[in-house]
Scaffold this active site. Structure first.
Site, short mmCIF file in Angstrom:
data_model
loop_
_atom_site.label_atom_id
_atom_site.label_comp_id
_atom_site.label_asym_id
_atom_site.label_seq_id
_atom_site.Cartn_x
_atom_site.Cartn_y
_atom_site.Cartn_z
N ARG A 24 0.86 -1.18 0.00
CA ARG A 24 0.00 0.00 0.00
C ARG A 24 0.90 1.23 0.00
O ARG A 24 2.05 1.18 0.47
CB ARG A 24 -0.89 0.02 1.24
N LYS A 52 -1.81 -2.67 8.15
CA LYS A 52 -2.91 -2.21 8.98
C LYS A 52 -2.87 -2.86 10.34
O LYS A 52 -2.51 -4.02 10.49
CB LYS A 52 -4.25 -2.53 8.30
N HIS A 58 -4.09 2.54 -5.20
CA HIS A 58 -3.89 1.09 -5.14
C HIS A 58 -3.59 0.48 -6.51
O HIS A 58 -3.50 -0.75 -6.62
CB HIS A 58 -5.13 0.41 -4.56
N HIS A 79 -3.40 -9.54 3.47
CA HIS A 79 -4.83 -9.66 3.70
C HIS A 79 -5.10 -10.60 4.88
O HIS A 79 -4.49 -11.68 4.96
CB HIS A 79 -5.55 -10.21 2.47
N TYR A 85 -9.30 -10.94 -6.93
CA TYR A 85 -8.35 -10.84 -8.03
C TYR A 85 -8.42 -12.07 -8.93
O TYR A 85 -8.07 -11.99 -10.11
CB TYR A 85 -6.93 -10.67 -7.50
#
Length: 327
Positions: free
Chosen positions: A175, A199, A271, A297, A306
Site C-alpha cells: 500500500r 494495517k 492502489h 490480507h 483478483y
C-alpha cells in the site's frame, strides 16, 4: 489505566446513585472518545483508520443530537438505521462504500460500549450496510505498467526517488502508506526483502525484485544523501525535498504525475500498482494463498476478488482466440 479512568468518569457522570447490577448510559461524545482511545492504544490502529473513524463517528454524534439523544443508552435500532439512510440521502449523499464504512465505525462503537458494561444491548448489531455494487479492482496490463514506470525519467533527486517508489509499489504490492513507512533498515538488499508495516501494526516481509532494488540503489547513491541533508535526519527510506519522510499524499501525486507523463488513458488510484501486483501474480500461476500473504490480507476472501479479474481476462482471450469460442 487512562481508558479505565475514562470509563469510571462515564459511569459517574450521570450523578446520583447507580445500581451496581444495571448498566448505565453515557454521553455519546465521551464514549466515542473512549472508543477511539481504545483503538489507538489497545488495538494499535493506524492513524488513517483513526481519522476515518473519528470523521464517521462525528457524523453519528450529529445525527443523534438532531434526534435529541444525549445518552447512548437511549439509542434504538431505528436510530442507527436512520443514520445509514441519512448518509445515503440529502444534498450530499455518501457512496454506498462510504456509508458502509461509517456504519462499521458505529457498530464498533456500540460493541465496545456493551463489552465495557456501558450499555446492556447492542442495538447496532443487526443493522446492515447498504448493498455495494460489484466492482473489480482496476489493473493495468504489463505494457501499461512499463509505460507508467518509464514516466519517471531524469537523473535529478526527484525522478530517482519517484522511480524507486513506483518500482517498490509494483514489486512488493505494498500500500502507498506502507511504502512511505519503509525505513532504510527495513530494506535487506542482500536477501532481496523488505519489511512492511500494514494495517493494525501488522508486519510482513516480502521479496523485492531486482529492477526495484536497482532503482532503490540508484536513489540511495545519487539522490537520498542530498535530500536528507536538508532535514534533521530521518530513518525514512523515501524522503521529500525538505529532508523529511515522504507523505502518503505526495506519493499519490507521484503516481498520478507518472501516469500523466506516460500518457496513460486508464484511470489510476493509490492502489493501482498493488492491484497490478496481485493480478499479474495470479495470472502467472501464483497460488492465491501466497498472494494473500504477500498483500497482507487477513482473509483469503479479500484476495479472491483478483481471481475474478484473472478469469475474466482468460475468458476474453478465449473468446477472441478460439476458433469455436462463439459457436
Amino acid at each position: 489505566m487512562q481508558r479505565r479512568c475514562v470509563k469510571v468518569a462515564l459511569l459517574q457522570g450521570g450523578g446520583g446513585s447507580v445500581r451496581q447490577d444495571a448498566p448505565v448510559g453515557a454521553r455519546p461524545g465521551d464514549v466515542v472518545e473512549a472508543f477511539l482511545h481504545h483503538l489507538m492504544v489497545e488495538r494499535g490502529s493506524a492513524a488513517n483508520t483513526l481519522r476515518s473513524y473519528g470523521t464517521d463517528l462525528r457524523r453519528y454524534l450529529e445525527h443523534l443530537a438532531a434526534r435529541g439523544i444525549d445518552d447512548l443508552a437511549a439509542v434504538r435500532e431505528d436510530d442507527v438505521a436512520g443514520f445509514v439512510v441519512a448518509l445515503r440521502s440529502g444534498p450530499s449523499p455518501l457512496a454506498a462504500s462510504s456509508a458502509a464504512r461509517a456504519l462499521a465505525a458505529v457498530r464498533g462503537l456500540h460493541r465496545f460500549a456493551v463489552r465495557d458494561g456501558l450499555l446492556a444491548e447492542d442495538v447496532a448489531r443487526e443493522v446492515r450496510p447498504p448493498a455495494l455494487p460489484a466492482r473489480l479492482p482496476r489493473a493495468l496490463s504489463l505494457d501499461q505498467v512499463e509505460q507508467l514506470l518509464a514516466g519517471c525519467i531524469g537523473e535529478g533527486p526527484g525522478p530517482l526517488r519517484d522511480r524507486a517508489l513506483l518500482e517498490l509499489l509494483y514489486s512488493t504490492g505494498a500500500r502507498i502508506s506502507e511504502a512511505v513507512g519503509i525505513d532504510r533498515d527495513d530494506l535487506d538488499a542482500a536477501n532481496r526483502t523488505v519489511l512492511l508495516r500494514g494495517k493494525g501494526g501488522k508486519q510482513r516481509i516480502v521479496p523485492v525484485g531486482r529492477p526495484a532494488l536497482a532503482a532503490v540503489e540508484a536513489y540511495l547513491v545519487r539522490a537520498r544523501p542530498g535530500l536528507a541533508a536538508r532535514g534533521r535526519g530521518t530513518p525514512a527510506l523515501l524522503v521529500n525535498a525538505r529532508g523529511g519522510r515522504l507523505s502518503r499524499q505526495s506519493a499519490w501525486h507521484v503516481l498520478r504525475a507518472a501516469a500523466e507523463a506516460a500518457g496513460l488513458s486508464a484511470a489510476v488510484s493509490p492502489h493501482t500498482l498493488r492491484h497490478c501486483f496481485a493480478t499479474h501474480l495470479l495470472a502467472g500461476g501464483a497460488d492465491v494463498r501466497v498472494v494473500q500473504e504477500l498483500l497482507g490480507h487477513a482473509s483469503v476472501t479479500t484476495t479472491q476478488i483478483y481471481t475474478s479479474v484473472t478469469v475474466d481476462t482468460l475468458r476474453e482471450v478465449y473468446a477472441t482466440s478460439h476458433p469455436r469460442a462463439l459457436g
